[in-house]
Design a protein around this motif. Structure first.
Motif, short mmCIF file in Angstrom:
data_model
loop_
_atom_site.label_atom_id
_atom_site.label_comp_id
_atom_site.label_asym_id
_atom_site.label_seq_id
_atom_site.Cartn_x
_atom_site.Cartn_y
_atom_site.Cartn_z
N ASP A 185 0.53 -1.18 -0.01
CA ASP A 185 0.06 -0.37 -0.15
C ASP A 185 0.87 1.35 -0.04
O ASP A 185 0.34 2.38 -0.48
CB ASP A 185 -0.87 -0.07 1.32
N ARG A 230 1.16 3.17 -3.32
CA ARG A 230 0.01 3.51 -4.02
C ARG A 230 -0.68 4.39 -3.28
O ARG A 230 -1.14 5.41 -3.85
CB ARG A 230 -0.86 2.13 -3.97
N VAL A 231 -0.47 4.85 -2.14
CA VAL A 231 -0.94 5.70 -1.25
C VAL A 231 -0.38 7.05 -1.47
O VAL A 231 -0.95 7.97 -1.51
CB VAL A 231 -0.78 5.43 0.35
N VAL A 272 -1.82 12.72 -6.62
CA VAL A 272 -2.58 13.13 -7.66
C VAL A 272 -3.77 13.81 -6.97
O VAL A 272 -4.29 14.81 -7.63
CB VAL A 272 -3.01 11.62 -8.37
N GLU A 273 -4.23 13.46 -6.08
CA GLU A 273 -5.22 13.99 -5.42
C GLU A 273 -5.13 15.42 -5.08
O GLU A 273 -6.07 16.50 -5.05
CB GLU A 273 -5.80 13.13 -3.89
N THR A 277 -1.76 8.22 -5.01
CA THR A 277 -2.98 8.83 -5.00
C THR A 277 -2.79 9.99 -4.27
O THR A 277 -3.66 11.07 -4.77
CB THR A 277 -3.83 7.60 -4.01
#
Length: 111
Positions: A12, A15-16, A22-23, A19
């Motif tokens: 994770d 990936r976290v 991007v957010e 993310t």
């Protein structure tokens, strides 16, 4: 417990981080600024390590260290995400990706 923790973390973390980047991209948000700062510092450290390793002869000459560091971090992140939870192949391919970017011969860690 350690085995479960390692599997979860390996799966994770990359990936976290991706993310969150991007957010928070192009937003004036404290979380986004913190992620950008962490990512920038990591890139700067990798650039310095590559510069030092080339100067010492530990890795061969190649593209500029800043671009090499970006390629290294991008390749590593991609491999870790693609092979999430697939030990020991995640580390095998992460090793290969990093060695490839750095121009260092690959040796299998699974052999």
């Amino acid at each position: 417990m350690d085995e479960t923790w390692n599997a979860e973390v390996r799966r994770d973390v990359a990936r976290v981080l991706m993310t969150l980047r991007v957010e928070f991209a192009e937003q004036n948000h404290p979380g986004g600024r913190a992620i950008a700062d962490i990512t920038h510092r990591l890139h700067e450290e990798c650039t310095a390590w590559i510069t030092e390793a080339r100067a010492s002869g530990a890795i061969p000459p190649g593209p500029p260290p800043r671009q090499t560091a970006l390629a290294l971090l991008g390749a590593l992140e991609g491999v870790v995400i693609a092979f999430a939870g697939q030990a020991p192949y995640d580390t095998e391919f992460a090793d290969r990706a990093v060695r490839g970017v750095l121009g260092v011969p690959t040796t299998s860690i699974l052999a």
